[in-house]
Design a protein around this motif. Structure first.
Motif, PDB file in Angstrom:
ATOM      1  N   GLN A  47       0.827  -1.206   0.000  1.00 48.74           N
ATOM      2  CA  GLN A  47       0.000   0.000   0.000  1.00 48.74           C
ATOM      3  C   GLN A  47       0.867   1.265   0.000  1.00 48.74           C
ATOM      4  O   GLN A  47       0.533   2.250  -0.658  1.00 48.74           O
ATOM      5  CB  GLN A  47      -0.920  -0.009   1.219  1.00 48.74           C
ATOM      6  CG  GLN A  47      -1.977  -1.118   1.188  1.00 48.74           C
ATOM      7  CD  GLN A  47      -2.850  -1.129   2.421  1.00 48.74           C
ATOM      8  OE1 GLN A  47      -2.717  -0.281   3.304  1.00 48.74           O
ATOM      9  NE2 GLN A  47      -3.748  -2.112   2.498  1.00 48.74           N
ATOM     10  N   ALA A  48       1.990   1.228   0.718  1.00 48.77           N
ATOM     11  CA  ALA A  48       2.846   2.413   0.795  1.00 48.77           C
ATOM     12  C   ALA A  48       3.460   2.770  -0.554  1.00 48.77           C
ATOM     13  O   ALA A  48       3.637   3.947  -0.888  1.00 48.77           O
ATOM     14  CB  ALA A  48       3.948   2.177   1.829  1.00 48.77           C
ATOM     15  N   HIS A  49       3.787   1.765  -1.369  1.00 51.40           N
ATOM     16  CA  HIS A  49       4.412   2.005  -2.673  1.00 51.40           C
ATOM     17  C   HIS A  49       3.395   2.002  -3.810  1.00 51.40           C
ATOM     18  O   HIS A  49       3.778   2.119  -4.983  1.00 51.40           O
ATOM     19  CB  HIS A  49       5.489   0.953  -2.953  1.00 51.40           C
ATOM     20  CG  HIS A  49       6.711   1.124  -2.117  1.00 51.40           C
ATOM     21  ND1 HIS A  49       6.787   0.688  -0.796  1.00 51.40           N
ATOM     22  CD2 HIS A  49       7.918   1.701  -2.381  1.00 51.40           C
ATOM     23  CE1 HIS A  49       7.985   0.976  -0.302  1.00 51.40           C
ATOM     24  NE2 HIS A  49       8.688   1.589  -1.238  1.00 51.40           N
ATOM     25  N   GLY A  50       2.132   1.835  -3.489  1.00 52.66           N
ATOM     26  CA  GLY A  50       1.093   1.910  -4.515  1.00 52.66           C
ATOM     27  C   GLY A  50       0.983   0.676  -5.379  1.00 52.66           C
ATOM     28  O   GLY A  50       0.415   0.741  -6.482  1.00 52.66           O
ATOM     29  N   PHE A  51       1.505  -0.464  -4.918  1.00 54.79           N
ATOM     30  CA  PHE A  51       1.416  -1.691  -5.710  1.00 54.79           C
ATOM     31  C   PHE A  51       0.006  -2.284  -5.717  1.00 54.79           C
ATOM     32  O   PHE A  51      -0.252  -3.233  -6.460  1.00 54.79           O
ATOM     33  CB  PHE A  51       2.396  -2.740  -5.170  1.00 54.79           C
ATOM     34  CG  PHE A  51       3.842  -2.352  -5.329  1.00 54.79           C
ATOM     35  CD1 PHE A  51       4.292  -1.772  -6.513  1.00 54.79           C
ATOM     36  CD2 PHE A  51       4.760  -2.553  -4.298  1.00 54.79           C
ATOM     37  CE1 PHE A  51       5.618  -1.404  -6.665  1.00 54.79           C
ATOM     38  CE2 PHE A  51       6.081  -2.187  -4.443  1.00 54.79           C
ATOM     39  CZ  PHE A  51       6.518  -1.602  -5.626  1.00 54.79           C
ATOM     40  N   ASP A  52      -0.885  -1.752  -4.887  1.00 53.39           N
ATOM     41  CA  ASP A  52      -2.262  -2.239  -4.870  1.00 53.39           C
ATOM     42  C   ASP A  52      -3.145  -1.504  -5.883  1.00 53.39           C
ATOM     43  O   ASP A  52      -4.320  -1.820  -6.010  1.00 53.39           O
ATOM     44  CB  ASP A  52      -2.849  -2.089  -3.463  1.00 53.39           C
ATOM     45  CG  ASP A  52      -2.775  -0.644  -2.960  1.00 53.39           C
ATOM     46  OD1 ASP A  52      -1.934   0.117  -3.491  1.00 53.39           O
ATOM     47  OD2 ASP A  52      -3.547  -0.282  -2.050  1.00 53.39           O
ATOM     48  N   ARG A  53      -2.598  -0.547  -6.585  1.00 52.70           N
ATOM     49  CA  ARG A  53      -3.375   0.189  -7.590  1.00 52.70           C
ATOM     50  C   ARG A  53      -3.449  -0.619  -8.890  1.00 52.70           C
ATOM     51  O   ARG A  53      -2.644  -1.543  -9.102  1.00 52.70           O
ATOM     52  CB  ARG A  53      -2.706   1.541  -7.870  1.00 52.70           C
ATOM     53  CG  ARG A  53      -2.672   2.490  -6.689  1.00 52.70           C
ATOM     54  CD  ARG A  53      -1.876   3.734  -7.029  1.00 52.70           C
ATOM     55  NE  ARG A  53      -0.480   3.403  -7.318  1.00 52.70           N
ATOM     56  CZ  ARG A  53       0.406   4.271  -7.785  1.00 52.70           C
ATOM     57  NH1 ARG A  53       0.030   5.516  -8.031  1.00 52.70           N
ATOM     58  NH2 ARG A  53       1.646   3.900  -8.006  1.00 52.70           N
ATOM     59  N   PRO A  54      -4.401  -0.261  -9.791  1.00 52.77           N
ATOM     60  CA  PRO A  54      -4.447  -0.935 -11.106  1.00 52.77           C
ATOM     61  C   PRO A  54      -3.109  -0.788 -11.826  1.00 52.77           C
ATOM     62  O   PRO A  54      -2.435   0.247 -11.707  1.00 52.77           O
ATOM     63  CB  PRO A  54      -5.574  -0.182 -11.832  1.00 52.77           C
ATOM     64  CG  PRO A  54      -6.423   0.352 -10.743  1.00 52.77           C
ATOM     65  CD  PRO A  54      -5.505   0.686  -9.605  1.00 52.77           C
ATOM     66  N   ILE A  55      -2.727  -1.816 -12.589  1.00 50.26           N
ATOM     67  CA  ILE A  55      -1.400  -1.834 -13.185  1.00 50.26           C
ATOM     68  C   ILE A  55      -1.205  -0.703 -14.210  1.00 50.26           C
ATOM     69  O   ILE A  55      -0.107  -0.180 -14.367  1.00 50.26           O
ATOM     70  CB  ILE A  55      -1.145  -3.216 -13.839  1.00 50.26           C
ATOM     71  CG1 ILE A  55       0.341  -3.362 -14.171  1.00 50.26           C
ATOM     72  CG2 ILE A  55      -2.006  -3.419 -15.076  1.00 50.26           C
ATOM     73  CD1 ILE A  55       0.742  -4.766 -14.525  1.00 50.26           C
ATOM     74  N   VAL A  56      -2.300  -0.302 -14.866  1.00 45.88           N
ATOM     75  CA  VAL A  56      -2.189   0.800 -15.830  1.00 45.88           C
ATOM     76  C   VAL A  56      -1.841   2.097 -15.101  1.00 45.88           C
ATOM     77  O   VAL A  56      -1.005   2.894 -15.558  1.00 45.88           O
ATOM     78  CB  VAL A  56      -3.500   0.959 -16.625  1.00 45.88           C
ATOM     79  CG1 VAL A  56      -3.427   2.180 -17.542  1.00 45.88           C
ATOM     80  CG2 VAL A  56      -3.777  -0.298 -17.446  1.00 45.88           C
ATOM     81  N   VAL A  57      -2.485   2.308 -13.954  1.00 49.62           N
ATOM     82  CA  VAL A  57      -2.203   3.506 -13.158  1.00 49.62           C
ATOM     83  C   VAL A  57      -0.752   3.479 -12.673  1.00 49.62           C
ATOM     84  O   VAL A  57      -0.047   4.496 -12.710  1.00 49.62           O
ATOM     85  CB  VAL A  57      -3.175   3.597 -11.966  1.00 49.62           C
ATOM     86  CG1 VAL A  57      -2.811   4.789 -11.077  1.00 49.62           C
ATOM     87  CG2 VAL A  57      -4.605   3.705 -12.463  1.00 49.62           C
ATOM     88  N   GLN A  58      -0.305   2.299 -12.246  1.00 51.68           N
ATOM     89  CA  GLN A  58       1.096   2.180 -11.797  1.00 51.68           C
ATOM     90  C   GLN A  58       2.066   2.472 -12.943  1.00 51.68           C
ATOM     91  O   GLN A  58       3.085   3.140 -12.743  1.00 51.68           O
ATOM     92  CB  GLN A  58       1.345   0.763 -11.273  1.00 51.68           C
ATOM     93  CG  GLN A  58       0.620   0.425  -9.986  1.00 51.68           C
ATOM     94  CD  GLN A  58       1.014  -0.944  -9.465  1.00 51.68           C
ATOM     95  OE1 GLN A  58       2.199  -1.216  -9.277  1.00 51.68           O
ATOM     96  NE2 GLN A  58       0.041  -1.800  -9.230  1.00 51.68           N
TER      97      GLN A  58
END
Length: 301
Positions: A47-58
């Motif tokens: 969650q801290a590094h944003g790996f839980d976001r959709p892969i396109v957003v990442q």
């Protein structure tokens, strides 16, 4: 303009592949966590590094940071990954351009002479010699040269880079395979051009042998030579890893190999992205050079 647009699309493709490398190595949150981290701690890192976001957003977020020169921090050295790549890249560029200049110079001279004296003993020697040097493994050749020139004769250093003398053995090792490639391509191109009508016309008008070879044939055989230079250069950006490893050369390939063994993903991503961009730029420059040397290719390539 079409070449530029195509190159930009290729760079975007390279960036997408580079980004996906992070997920091919496994869960990126688990890679960042310590070996004894609990599932809750790994989830916190995710969650801290944003790996839980959709892969396109990442990917878009990663691309935005990449455009600004931020490709993350090395897991091993805790230094910016791009800084590490740019620190080692000049050494690799020095090595491959030295090897390319050496191999192209020797290969063009030998290839032109072989074509000029077609069917002679020298021509047959060039054909066999080019196949022989291309069959030599780089790691074996490098070790043999170290044994001869460093361990036995004590003329050249074995590894590292602390001056121009340290460049000799790695550059010669890397250039040996390419000499055979250049010699064969130049010989083939020259033979084709030497049989052309305009060359026969030049001979019929009384042009000297040197004028026919260097004034008429060689300029018209230049396009295949430039093609080979572009292909060899593109392959060497990331393909000199064996030579760099054997001679302890502090280049970008040695850095990438170390990053792969330690699963240092930011450095691996930076390496792939930088090398990919260099290859794209090289091909773009080769295409532009084609148009300058041969106006018939304008609007075709």
């Amino acid at each position: 303009m079409n070449r530029l647009i195509f190159s930009i699309l290729v760079m975007l493709g390279v960036s997408a592949i580079t980004f996906l490398l992070m997920f091919l190595a496994g869960d990126p949150a688990a890679l960042l966590a310590s070996e004894d981290a609990t599932a809750a701690e790994i989830e916190q890192i995710r969650q801290a590094h944003g790996f839980d976001r959709p892969i396109v957003v990442q990917y878009l977020d990663w691309l935005w940071h990449a455009v600004r020169g931020d490709l993350g921090v090395s897991y091993q050295s805790q230094r910016p990954a791009l800084e590490l790549i740019f620190h080692a890249l000049p050494n690799t560029l020095l090595l491959i351009f030295s090897a390319l200049a050496l191999s192209a110079s020797i290969g063009v001279i030998v290839g032109v002479l072989a074509a000029t004296f077609r069917g002679s003993r020298f021509d047959r020697s060039v054909i066999m010699g080019s196949v022989f040097v291309q069959s030599l493994p780089s790691f074996w050749l490098g070790i043999v040269m170290i044994l001869i020139f460093s361990a036995t004769l004590r003329l050249l250093p074995t590894s590292g880079f602390r001056g121009p003398i340290y460049l000799i053995l790695p550059a010669v090792t890397l250039a040996t395979f390419q000499v055979g490639t250049f010699a064969r391509i130049v010989r083939s191109s020259m033979l084709e051009v030497l049989d052309s009508d305009f060359v026969r016309t030049a001979r019929a008008k009384g042009a000297s042998a040197a004028s026919v070879v260097f004034g008429h044939a060689l300029p018209n055989a230049a396009l295949p030579i430039i093609t080979v230079i572009g292909l060899e250069l593109g392959g060497l950006y990331g393909g000199a890893v064996v030579t760099e490893t054997v001679f302890g050369w502090p280049g970008v390939n040695t850095l990438a190999l170390s990053a792969i063994t330690s699963r240092d993903m930011p450095v691996i991503q930076a390496f792939v992205l930088v090398v990919g961009i260099l290859v794209v730029i090289t091909n773009l420059l080769i295409d532009m050079l084609y148009a300058v040397l041969d106006p018939r290719t304008r609007g075709v390539r």
